[in-house]
Design an enzyme around this catalytic site. Structure first.
Site, PDB file in Angstrom:
ATOM      1  N   THR A 101      -3.690  -6.752 -12.457  1.00  0.00           N
ATOM      2  CA  THR A 101      -3.209  -6.628 -13.825  1.00  0.00           C
ATOM      3  C   THR A 101      -1.796  -6.080 -13.863  1.00  0.00           C
ATOM      4  O   THR A 101      -1.388  -5.328 -12.968  1.00  0.00           O
ATOM      5  CB  THR A 101      -4.147  -5.692 -14.620  1.00  0.00           C
ATOM      6  OG1 THR A 101      -3.701  -5.601 -15.959  1.00  0.00           O
ATOM      7  CG2 THR A 101      -4.161  -4.300 -14.014  1.00  0.00           C
ATOM      8  N   ARG A 121      -0.327  -2.550  -9.565  1.00  0.00           N
ATOM      9  CA  ARG A 121       0.642  -1.459  -9.513  1.00  0.00           C
ATOM     10  C   ARG A 121      -0.128  -0.173  -9.234  1.00  0.00           C
ATOM     11  O   ARG A 121      -1.254   0.011  -9.698  1.00  0.00           O
ATOM     12  CB  ARG A 121       1.419  -1.337 -10.825  1.00  0.00           C
ATOM     13  CG  ARG A 121       2.448  -2.435 -11.065  1.00  0.00           C
ATOM     14  CD  ARG A 121       3.617  -2.297 -10.093  1.00  0.00           C
ATOM     15  NE  ARG A 121       4.698  -3.249 -10.368  1.00  0.00           N
ATOM     16  CZ  ARG A 121       4.797  -4.445  -9.808  1.00  0.00           C
ATOM     17  NH1 ARG A 121       3.845  -4.843  -8.963  1.00  0.00           N
ATOM     18  NH2 ARG A 121       5.823  -5.243 -10.087  1.00  0.00           N
ATOM     19  N   ASP A 128      -2.416  -2.342  -1.658  1.00  0.00           N
ATOM     20  CA  ASP A 128      -1.045  -2.774  -1.367  1.00  0.00           C
ATOM     21  C   ASP A 128      -0.050  -1.943  -2.161  1.00  0.00           C
ATOM     22  O   ASP A 128       1.142  -1.979  -1.872  1.00  0.00           O
ATOM     23  CB  ASP A 128      -0.867  -4.263  -1.686  1.00  0.00           C
ATOM     24  CG  ASP A 128       0.514  -4.768  -1.279  1.00  0.00           C
ATOM     25  OD1 ASP A 128       0.920  -4.496  -0.125  1.00  0.00           O
ATOM     26  OD2 ASP A 128       1.194  -5.411  -2.110  1.00  0.00           O
ATOM     27  N   GLU A 159       4.463   6.092  -4.788  1.00  0.00           N
ATOM     28  CA  GLU A 159       4.927   5.017  -3.916  1.00  0.00           C
ATOM     29  C   GLU A 159       6.435   5.124  -3.744  1.00  0.00           C
ATOM     30  O   GLU A 159       7.151   5.262  -4.743  1.00  0.00           O
ATOM     31  CB  GLU A 159       4.573   3.657  -4.535  1.00  0.00           C
ATOM     32  CG  GLU A 159       4.867   2.483  -3.630  1.00  0.00           C
ATOM     33  CD  GLU A 159       4.471   1.146  -4.234  1.00  0.00           C
ATOM     34  OE1 GLU A 159       5.359   0.269  -4.343  1.00  0.00           O
ATOM     35  OE2 GLU A 159       3.297   0.987  -4.612  1.00  0.00           O
ATOM     36  N   HIS A 176       3.149  -2.404  -0.085  1.00  0.00           N
ATOM     37  CA  HIS A 176       3.637  -3.184  -1.230  1.00  0.00           C
ATOM     38  C   HIS A 176       4.380  -4.437  -0.755  1.00  0.00           C
ATOM     39  O   HIS A 176       5.555  -4.650  -1.053  1.00  0.00           O
ATOM     40  CB  HIS A 176       4.534  -2.338  -2.137  1.00  0.00           C
ATOM     41  CG  HIS A 176       4.659  -2.913  -3.519  1.00  0.00           C
ATOM     42  ND1 HIS A 176       5.040  -2.156  -4.609  1.00  0.00           N
ATOM     43  CD2 HIS A 176       4.463  -4.170  -4.001  1.00  0.00           C
ATOM     44  CE1 HIS A 176       5.072  -2.917  -5.698  1.00  0.00           C
ATOM     45  NE2 HIS A 176       4.726  -4.150  -5.347  1.00  0.00           N
ATOM     46  N   GLY A 224       4.380  -9.722  -2.407  1.00  0.00           N
ATOM     47  CA  GLY A 224       5.307 -10.815  -2.664  1.00  0.00           C
ATOM     48  C   GLY A 224       6.368 -10.994  -1.610  1.00  0.00           C
ATOM     49  O   GLY A 224       7.164 -11.938  -1.673  1.00  0.00           O
TER      50      GLY A 224
END
Length: 316
Positions: A203, A232, A255, A260, A279, A282
């Protein structure tokens, strides 16, 4: 564009490396360096550098008094949107829908499989020259709940199809019916969570999802369930998650984290049955070709005065 001037466009990739860019613009390369390539006040279209910290991403925005479009190369825009508050009305913020679905969905499934089959344990066994045979959980016959059923959530379901899951259930802020079945509202989660062996978070981060995965959410998950977060970090209450994983009741594959980057010494690093990736949902070879196609397509539409795709917010 009808203007006799050539509007400035800021790109995080050199213009000569992006096929299909329209003429009529002055292109400037800026990937977050200390010096700006031109006066921000002349920028009409700003493509935000990818995978930079928030401060870098938004640094030129206050001076972009003539900007009309801010285009991120990330699926989420939460790191940019607050900086638009001081801009004139009508500035369009666009996300990178279409860029990250393939790689993020790949990682989501990889995290599920790696956690269930205990691949980190096998790596540790190999390092210690230990043969760790035995029976391990499979994804087959598991019930999966996808929380956040946009384009990435849909891409995750695409990749789950061959794994013989018992059921895939979908949840999003906006309930609807798809060809695959219903998408339930967020307020249905208390009834759905107890039936989910695997919960995948995809989400966006917004006021309705910040802290969504709190102590009550986690308590509703059944013993032994796996939480996977490719959304997130702040979607999950880290303290509440630590309680569950340190007790051994739940597993997690993350991830993204909050905070962070995860600092050295944080208890998540060594919590039992927690798998962490930095992270990188992508950040793959799939990113740049898709990002270039998005930039060229959006600028072609902008030059022609056509509606832009992926508009998620307009100032004013």
């Amino acid at each position: 564009m009808t203007s006799t001037t050539r509007p400035d466009v800021w790109l995080p990739v050199p213009a000569d490396e992006i096929p299909g860019l329209p003429e009529g613009f002055t292109y400037h390369f800026w990937d977050g360096g200390t010096e700006f390539p031109a006066d921000p006040a002349q920028c009409a279209f700003y493509v935000v550098p990818y995978a930079k910290d928030q401060r870098t991403s938004v640094r030129p925005i206050p001076g972009m008094r003539a900007v009309q479009v801010v285009q991120t190369l990330s699926a989420g825009t939460d790191h940019v949107e607050p900086a638009l508050a001081g801009l004139p009305a009508g500035v369009r913020l666009c996300n990178a829908k279409g860029v990250h679905e393939a790689s993020t969905a790949e990682l989501a499934v990889a995290l599920v499989l790696a956690s269930l089959r205990d691949l980190p344990g096998f790596v540790r066994g190999q390092d210690a020259e230990e043969w760790r045979s035995g029976f391990y959980p499979a994804l087959a016959d598991k019930s999966v709940l996808i929380v956040g059923y946009g384009s990435i959530g849909s891409a995750i379901e695409d990749r789950l199809a061959p794994f013989e899951c018992a059921r895939v259930t979908r949840v999003a802020r906006t309930p609807r019916t798809t060809a695959r079945g219903p998408v339930h509202a967020l307020d249905h989660l208390p009834a759905l969570l107890p039936q989910a062996d695997v919960v995948i978070l995809s989400t966006p981060l917004n006021p309705s999802t910040r802290g969504l995965v709190d102590a009550a959410f986690l308590a509703a998950m059944p013993d032994g369930a796996l939480l996977v977060n490719v959304a997130r970090g702040p979607v999950v209450d880290t303290k509440a998650l630590l309680v569950e994983v340190e007790s051994g009741r739940l597993r997690a594959a993350l991830d993204v984290t909050d905070p962070e980057p995860l600092p050295a010494g944080h208890p998540l690093w060594h919590a039992p049955h927690v798998l962490i990736s930095p992270h990188v949902g992508g950040s793959t070879s799939a990113f740049l070709p898709r990002a270039k196609r998005l930039i060229a397509a959006q600028l072609t539409r902008f030059a022609a005065g056509e509606p832009l795709r992926n508009v998620v917010h307009t100032t004013g």
